[in-house]
Design a protein around this motif. Structure first.
Motif, PDB file in Angstrom:
ATOM      1  N   ILE A  89      46.792  46.768  37.574  1.00 46.69           N
ATOM      2  CA  ILE A  89      45.885  47.138  38.894  1.00 46.69           C
ATOM      3  C   ILE A  89      46.778  46.143  40.729  1.00 46.69           C
ATOM      4  O   ILE A  89      46.385  45.151  39.624  1.00 46.69           O
ATOM      5  CB  ILE A  89      44.656  47.173  38.641  1.00 46.69           C
ATOM      6  CG1 ILE A  89      43.784  47.775  37.244  1.00 46.69           C
ATOM      7  CG2 ILE A  89      43.740  46.525  39.735  1.00 46.69           C
ATOM      8  CD1 ILE A  89      42.538  47.350  36.836  1.00 46.69           C
ATOM      9  N   GLU A  90      46.777  46.940  40.834  1.00 49.81           N
ATOM     10  CA  GLU A  90      46.854  45.488  42.335  1.00 49.81           C
ATOM     11  C   GLU A  90      46.099  45.373  42.434  1.00 49.81           C
ATOM     12  O   GLU A  90      44.329  45.370  42.869  1.00 49.81           O
ATOM     13  CB  GLU A  90      47.331  46.530  43.690  1.00 49.81           C
ATOM     14  CG  GLU A  90      47.965  45.084  44.641  1.00 49.81           C
ATOM     15  CD  GLU A  90      47.895  46.807  45.547  1.00 49.81           C
ATOM     16  OE1 GLU A  90      48.416  45.938  46.979  1.00 49.81           O
ATOM     17  OE2 GLU A  90      47.581  47.719  46.482  1.00 49.81           O
ATOM     18  N   LYS A  91      46.005  43.556  42.221  1.00 50.10           N
ATOM     19  CA  LYS A  91      45.221  42.421  42.909  1.00 50.10           C
ATOM     20  C   LYS A  91      44.332  41.996  44.040  1.00 50.10           C
ATOM     21  O   LYS A  91      43.036  42.080  43.889  1.00 50.10           O
ATOM     22  CB  LYS A  91      45.390  41.141  41.661  1.00 50.10           C
ATOM     23  CG  LYS A  91      44.507  40.107  42.119  1.00 50.10           C
ATOM     24  CD  LYS A  91      44.882  38.804  40.624  1.00 50.10           C
ATOM     25  CE  LYS A  91      44.049  37.389  41.079  1.00 50.10           C
ATOM     26  NZ  LYS A  91      44.660  36.609  40.391  1.00 50.10           N
ATOM     27  N   TYR A 140      39.963  44.931  40.331  1.00 55.19           N
ATOM     28  CA  TYR A 140      40.242  44.195  39.772  1.00 55.19           C
ATOM     29  C   TYR A 140      39.251  42.787  39.510  1.00 55.19           C
ATOM     30  O   TYR A 140      39.560  43.500  37.957  1.00 55.19           O
ATOM     31  CB  TYR A 140      41.703  43.741  40.430  1.00 55.19           C
ATOM     32  CG  TYR A 140      42.569  42.877  39.727  1.00 55.19           C
ATOM     33  CD1 TYR A 140      43.500  42.938  38.888  1.00 55.19           C
ATOM     34  CD2 TYR A 140      42.217  41.176  39.139  1.00 55.19           C
ATOM     35  CE1 TYR A 140      44.274  42.086  38.564  1.00 55.19           C
ATOM     36  CE2 TYR A 140      42.671  40.381  38.597  1.00 55.19           C
ATOM     37  CZ  TYR A 140      43.559  40.843  38.079  1.00 55.19           C
ATOM     38  OH  TYR A 140      43.886  39.261  36.967  1.00 55.19           O
ATOM     39  N   VAL A 141      38.651  43.038  39.743  1.00 56.32           N
ATOM     40  CA  VAL A 141      37.073  42.539  39.987  1.00 56.32           C
ATOM     41  C   VAL A 141      36.236  42.786  39.007  1.00 56.32           C
ATOM     42  O   VAL A 141      35.918  41.884  37.476  1.00 56.32           O
ATOM     43  CB  VAL A 141      36.261  41.337  41.214  1.00 56.32           C
ATOM     44  CG1 VAL A 141      35.558  40.389  40.378  1.00 56.32           C
ATOM     45  CG2 VAL A 141      36.863  40.587  41.867  1.00 56.32           C
ATOM     46  N   GLY A 157      44.446  40.162  52.054  1.00 54.40           N
ATOM     47  CA  GLY A 157      44.280  38.488  51.357  1.00 54.40           C
ATOM     48  C   GLY A 157      43.466  38.487  50.054  1.00 54.40           C
ATOM     49  O   GLY A 157      43.442  37.422  49.450  1.00 54.40           O
ATOM     50  N   LYS A 158      42.482  39.427  49.999  1.00 56.41           N
ATOM     51  CA  LYS A 158      41.197  39.144  49.213  1.00 56.41           C
ATOM     52  C   LYS A 158      41.247  39.656  47.754  1.00 56.41           C
ATOM     53  O   LYS A 158      42.416  41.244  48.097  1.00 56.41           O
ATOM     54  CB  LYS A 158      39.773  39.145  49.865  1.00 56.41           C
ATOM     55  CG  LYS A 158      39.413  38.679  51.335  1.00 56.41           C
ATOM     56  CD  LYS A 158      37.877  38.686  51.398  1.00 56.41           C
ATOM     57  CE  LYS A 158      37.910  38.389  53.023  1.00 56.41           C
ATOM     58  NZ  LYS A 158      36.141  39.191  53.594  1.00 56.41           N
ATOM     59  N   VAL A 159      40.438  39.616  47.330  1.00 58.40           N
ATOM     60  CA  VAL A 159      40.640  40.381  45.272  1.00 58.40           C
ATOM     61  C   VAL A 159      39.872  41.484  45.761  1.00 58.40           C
ATOM     62  O   VAL A 159      38.880  41.450  46.290  1.00 58.40           O
ATOM     63  CB  VAL A 159      40.533  39.232  44.312  1.00 58.40           C
ATOM     64  CG1 VAL A 159      40.107  39.753  43.246  1.00 58.40           C
ATOM     65  CG2 VAL A 159      40.875  37.896  44.284  1.00 58.40           C
TER      66      VAL A 159
END
Length: 543
Positions: free
Chosen positions: A182-184, A199-200, A193-195
């Motif tokens: 998964i692209e973070k 992914y979280v 630039g944020k997660v």
């Protein structure tokens, strides 16, 4: 064998039912919706095996889910084979596990010498595990024991599906591998630039499951150390014994030449393993399963349409028989029911077959919409009352609701209208008014002059105080004057207009005596005297 009874019942069967009874060799799967006579064909099939082969009753194993189901199956079988029915092994899955444990104790070292864990013991074990500082997610700061009930349920579900700690390790490893794919970080747009949220979310799942694995391992070790086991462990250990003890497995496979399983849609992973091990000696084993696909709406208590697919994958030569003739309901009802359980998946939809009414010619389905649940309840109570007034017998009316709590509430409303009710489910005993009264009495005795505890017991009918006195006492309570001071002062009670002064004074006398007794007497003795109202009646003696 009562062959005449058997032949008479066999003659009544429709072609599909007869095929299920007479196909006694090889794997057979019967998809039988409600009212299609699946219990009948199960017992007739056992009778037919005894009639057509040289098998002894002990060579036939029948498994079901409830003791009542096993009893009903044996009683019906008795009509066709007489007392021989008592020699046919008919068990629930847990009953069969218990039979194996007692017969082959050497194969069950984990169980033998131990005992089932009580619910309280399970909670204590789980709380002790959660005291470990390594646990963060499953031990929230606000309530460190918040997840205790959920963890006990989850571990039970894992065991039912035969997912042991080592299996959970593999599941978590796959989740971690999926997380890497998964692209973070957002590469562009407003969130660059944020997660990424996906992914979280997956990262939290993995972290929580890692802690679950730790808890699962610790829980299993503590059970082992204390020589206690879960109810689910009886099935788990049976699967393990069949897997690891070749002598036991061979003995059982030679004994049980025919295996039958009722309610197959409810079989969970561990129970499926038992069926698999018992029959995998033969390429085309004599295993017969019957299930109601319309009960398998979602995976509830182990129920799943996938059980039917699993069976056909395991036994490619399976004879599939579908019973479509319903003898219980009219076509309108059957069509409405089928529309509610239809699935889109092509493979699964082939198992969800519509039923045809064969006995009931007329039926009626009505749908009503209500603006509020209270409006619905009022209409329902009124409608039932009207039917009873028009001559309908109470036993001919059934109300089906979603939860046990709703059963209790609706039964109460009907009883208020003097409508006879038989409630088939109980509510939570901890929420029952009697239980709450008992808890209030206990808090009253053990609490250190708690105003809240006194206020709760003050309203108990057991004191014999009229409502007017309760209102006067409660109204007189203020910041300067506590309930304790009011209930221990005869003059104050008289001044505020209490009629039953002596009964009011009894309240704190009871607490004082009970607190004194609680120091030296057994808890059950203190409570028994409270419950019997010995002090309230003025006798003040121990029994």
């Amino acid at each position: 064998m009562k062959e005449a009874n058997f032949k008479a019942e066999l003659a009544k069967l429709n072609p599909e039912q007869r095929q299920a009874v007479e196909t006694i060799e090889g794997p057979v799967m019967v998809i039988a919706g409600p009212g299609t006579g699946k219990t009948q064909i199960l017992t007739l099939r056992i009778a037919n095996i005894l009639l057509q082969t040289d098998m002894q009753p002990e060579n036939i194993l029948a498994l079901t889910f409830t003791e009542s189901g096993a009893k009903a199956m044996r009683e019906r079988l008795k009509r066709y084979v007489g007392t021989v029915a008592y020699r046919v092994p008919i068990y629930t899955f847990h009953g069969f596990a218990q039979h194996l444990i007692s017969t082959y104790p050497e194969a069950f070292s984990r169980i033998i010498g131990g005992r089932p864990a009580t619910d309280i013991e399970k909670v204590d074990l789980m709380e002790s595990i959660l005291n470990n500082n390594e646990i963060k997610i499953l031990r929230p700061m606000g309530d460190k024991t918040y997840y205790v009930p959920s963890l006990i349920r989850i571990i039970s579900s894992l065991k039912q599906e035969y997912i042991k700690p080592d299996d959970l390790v593999e599941i978590i490893a796959k989740q971690e591998q999926n997380l890497l794919s998964i692209e973070k970080i957002h590469q562009k747009g407003a969130h660059k630039g944020k997660v990424r949220g996906e992914y979280v979310k997956q990262e939290k799942v993995v972290a929580k499951n890692r802690e679950l694995l730790f808890v699962y391992k610790q829980y299993e070790q503590l059970l082992k150390d204390k020589r206690i086991y879960d109810f689910d462990d009886m099935i788990i250990e049976t699967v393990q014994a069949l897997k690891s003890n070749s002598d036991l497995l061979l003995d059982l496979q030679e004994t049980y030449q025919y295996v039958l399983a009722d309610e197959h849609q409810d079989v969970n992973g561990s129970q499926n393993k038992i069926l698999e091990y018992l029959t995998n000696f033969h390429e085309s084993p004599n295993i017969f399963v019957v299930g109601d696909e319309k009960q398998a709406i979602f995976r509830f208590q182990g129920a799943s349409l996938e059980n039917f697919l699993y069976f056909m994958d395991l036994f490619p030569t399976t004879t599939k028989i579908v019973l479509t003739e319903n003898y219980r309901s009219g076509q309108t009802i059957l069509d409405a029911a089928h529309s509610l359980v239809r699935v889109e998946d092509d493979l699964l939809s082939s198992m969800r077959v519509p039923l045809e009414a064969s006995l009931v010619k007329e039926s009626l389905v009505c749908r009503r919409d209500f603006s509020h649940e209270a409006v619905e309840d009022d209409w329902l109570v009124k409608a039932i009352g009207e039917k009873l007034s028009n001559g309908t017998k109470p036993e001919e009316i059934a109300v089906i609701v979603r939860t046990n709590r709703e059963v209790e509430l609706l039964a109460e409303r009907l009883q208020q209208k003097n409508i006879p009710v038989f409630a088939s489910a109980d509510g939570d005993i901890l929420d029952h008014p009697i239980t709450e009264s008992v808890q209030a009495l206990i808090d009253f005795v053990l609490s250190d002059v708690s105003e809240e505890a006194i206020f709760k017991v003050l309203h108990g009918a057991y004191w014999g105080l009229p409502t007017s006195d309760l209102i006067r006492i409660a109204s007189a309570r203020s910041f300067e004057r506590s309930l304790t001071s009011i209930l221990t002062d005869r003059q104050v009670l008289t001044e505020i207009g209490v009629v039953e002064v002596d009964k009011a004074l009894t309240i704190m006398t009871v607490q004082s005596k009970a607190r004194e007794m609680e120091v030296y007497a057994a808890p059950h003795r203190v409570f028994r005297i409270l419950a019997r109202g010995q002090w309230i009646l003025g006798t003040c003696h121990e029994v």
